[in-house]
Every structure is written in C-alpha cells, then in structure tokens.
Design an enzyme around this catalytic site. Structure first.
Site: not given
Ligand code: SAH
Ligand code: SF4
Length: 346
Positions: A91, A104, A111, A115, A118, A338
């Site tokens: 996506e 984006c 991934c 996290c 996420c 995000c």
């Molecule tokens: N993997 C990279 C790029 C992804 S950016 C990274 O983690 O930085 C996506 C952003 O959205 C990251 O800052 C991530 O931590 C944030 N994110 C993840 N889950 C989220 C959520 N449920 N609500 C808001 N932001 C979130």
């Molecule tokens: Fe991966 Fe989501 Fe963590 Fe970014 S925020 S490193 S996309 S698991």
C-alpha cells in the site's frame, strides 16, 4: 532480465554503449519513462527500431499494478493497493496539501520489527520490495496529483509499510531514481526517511552521502517502555540511537525529527514529557518533535492520549524552545493513517 526502472542514468548509458547504441539514447529513454510515462518500449518512436527490439529482448519495464484505490471522505487522501508480479500486495498513500503533494511509500511487504502499536508489524514480514516496486508506487499516484502550480512537485516520505533501512540497498536505489534529474528529479530535501531505529542503516546513509530528512520513531524516553513498544530497541538501545542521530546531524545539519505516538498511560505521563525535554537539551542537535495521535488498529488494548494531554505536550515543548507539531491524521477513514497499512488485510 533487468528492470529498466531500477537503472540510474549512468547505468543506462553504460548499457547503451554495451549495445552499440548511443549514450544519448539513455536520456531519450528516461524522458519516455519519466516525463511521457510510456508503458512500453514500442511507443518510444524517436529510438531506432533495432534499439527498441534490443530493449524488448534485454529489459522489462515492470511496475506494481493498481488493484484498488480508496479516496477519503475529505478527498485529500488516496490509498493505493498495489499488486506486485508475484501477487504480493503493498500500500501507498497520496496526501494532497494546500501547497504540495506528499507520497507515503512502502519499502517492504509487511515488517519484521513488530512494534506493539502498528498494524504492519502485526502482519509479519513478507519480503523486501525491489527498487522498481518502490518507485512504482510514485507512478501509481502521479495521475491523481492536482494540476496547476504544484503539479509534478511532490515530497516523499518513507513512512508506509516496512522499515526502509532494513531494505537498505533497494531503498538507496529507489531514492537514487527519485533524485535523478533525468528521472523524477526531486531534491533530496524533499525525501524523508522514517526509521524505528536501525542504527547501522543511519550509519550507512552517512557512509553513502545520503542527505535526506531523518525521522526517528522514538515513542518512548526510556529503554523499558521502548523495549515494549519498539522491540528493535533491545538491539539498538536509546543511547546508541541518539549517538547515531548526533552523527547524522553532524553530517547533514537539518533538524532530526522525533516521532512520538501518544498512547494513553503508556508513554504520555508528565515524567515522560520531562525526560523528553531533558534528552533533547542534552543531545545538543537541532531537532523537532512530531506528536502523532495514536490511531486505532486491531491490536492490543492501547488507546489514544486525550487532546488535552497532546495540547499540554505541544505547549510545554514549545515553551522549552523545541519545535513541535502534531500530525494531522489524514485518511483514517480508509485505514491510510500512520500504522494502519496492512496490505488490505485490516
Ligand atoms: N518502519 C518505519 C517507517 C514506518 S513510519 C518506522 O517505524 O519509522 C510509520 C509511523 O507510524 C511510525 O512512526 C510508526 O511508529 C507510527 N505508527 C505505528 N503504529 C501507529 C499507530 N497505531 N498510530 C499512529 N502511529 C503509528
Ligand atoms: Fe515496522 Fe510498523 Fe515498527 Fe515501522 S512502526 S518498524 S512499519 S512494525
């Protein structure tokens, strides 16, 4: 067969010489691809027929196909579901702001970093995207950009699915095509790389002279909470991460952005705020804080911090002289915000 979309101008010139064609044919081909958006070699009418035949024989021009397009109710956000040649889905999101477009991009299908908050992390790792699968996402969004003064001008944020610095070589190649004058030709300053803290990747960018905007998904101010939210922290502790940020700033003196997802009672306490202010002043580099309201995804029992808390954090940080913004969430109604990207699976 090589995918011609992965080649820099210098590489394509070399290929041309190898085929006994002319060096300038490389520029002509790139104009067809990146300006006229040609979909095949056959339409490149100013190239000799013999060269077009050779191109068909030795190269493909393969981009992921748009399977589905979702437009938010506000019309300013479009999410693309793209299918790669092996059927894997990724996506990307186009956001239209008053004075610019932002795309984006995803760098991986799924991934591996898991996290806690996420959706992409919860689907696990499928595979790395090739450079053409990354830049292919830009091609998908181009027709939806508004015409006029800002047409063709866009910023790129590597904030989609996956961790760009864990797919470093393809990310670098894709960024090369984005900044290549004869390709998309956007300036490096329009590119933002977001990382969960893959320290060797930050060091590689310094080694390779990649001066992009660095955004770090911080989300916690101590190792205990960060280990839980961003598990890569167990490998690259906060101290190492901050050292890498300082090194990157010394190499590219644009502010480093710290992203901070605001999760109620998890990372939004007064002590967290105090610690964040302390860390920033101790770091002695220019940085910004980007507070991200938590977006609900189908995992864990997290909830978003109240608006009052978010406002308090922003005001306090600003009072302390820290540049702070609150991310305006776009496209939450189409799961394009995000942390919500999960390859059409959520
Ligand atoms: N993997 C990279 C790029 C992804 S950016 C990274 O983690 O930085 C996506 C952003 O959205 C990251 O800052 C991530 O931590 C944030 N994110 C993840 N889950 C989220 C959520 N449920 N609500 C808001 N932001 C979130
Ligand atoms: Fe991966 Fe989501 Fe963590 Fe970014 S925020 S490193 S996309 S698991």
């Amino acid at each position: 067969m090589k995918n011609i979309l992965e080649l820099s101008k210098a590489e394509l010139e070399k290929e041309m010489t190898g085929m006994s064609a002319k060096k300038f044919n490389a520029s002509q081909i790139m104009e067809w691809i990146y300006i006229k958006h040609a979909g095949s070699f056959d339409v490149m009418s100013n190239l000799p027929l013999s060269l077009r035949e050779l191109l068909n024989k030795y190269f493909v021009m393969e981009k992921p196909r748009v399977e589905q397009k979702l437009v938010s109710a506000s019309k300013d956000t479009i999410k693309y579901l793209l299918k790669c040649s092996d059927g894997i889905l990724v996506e990307s999101v186009l956001m239209k702001h008053i004075d610019r477009h932002t795309i984006c991009l995803s760098s991986q299908a799924g991934c591996a970093y898991g996290c806690a908050m996420c959706a992409t992390g919860s689907m696990g790792f499928k595979r790395n995207l090739s450079a053409a699968e990354i830049t292919g996402q830009v091609f998908a969004a181009l027709p939806d950009m508004d015409s006029g003064e800002y047409s063709g001008k866009f910023n790129v944020v590597f904030m989609g699915m996956g961790e760009p610095l864990a797919n470093y070589d393809n990310f670098k190649k894709a960024a090369g095509v984005l900044t290549e004058k004869k390709a998309f030709g956007i300036s490096a300053r329009r590119i933002t790389v977001s990382t969960c803290g893959v320290v060797p990747g930050i060091e590689n960018m310094i080694r390779d002279g990649l001066r992009f905007n660095l955004s770090v998904s911080l989300h916690a101010v101590n190792d205990r909470v960060r280990d839980m939210l961003v598990p890569v922290n167990k490998k690259y502790r906060l101290e190492k991460l901050f050292t890498a940020c300082a090194k990157y700033f010394a190499f590219n003196p644009d502010p480093v952005t710290f992203e901070y997802v605001m999760i109620k009672s998890v990372n939004d306490r007064e002590d967290d705020l105090k610690e964040l202010i302390y860390i920033i002043s101790d770091l002695k580099i220019d940085c910004k804080v980007n507070l991200i309201p938590y977006n609900r995804v189908n995992i864990k029992e997290f909830s978003a911090s109240s608006q009052k808390t978010i406002d308090l954090w922003r005001e306090t940080l600003e009072k302390e002289g820290v540049i702070c913004s609150v991310r305006r969430e776009m496209g939450a109604d189409i799961n394009a915000a995000c942390g919500q990207l999960a390859g059409g699976m959520v």
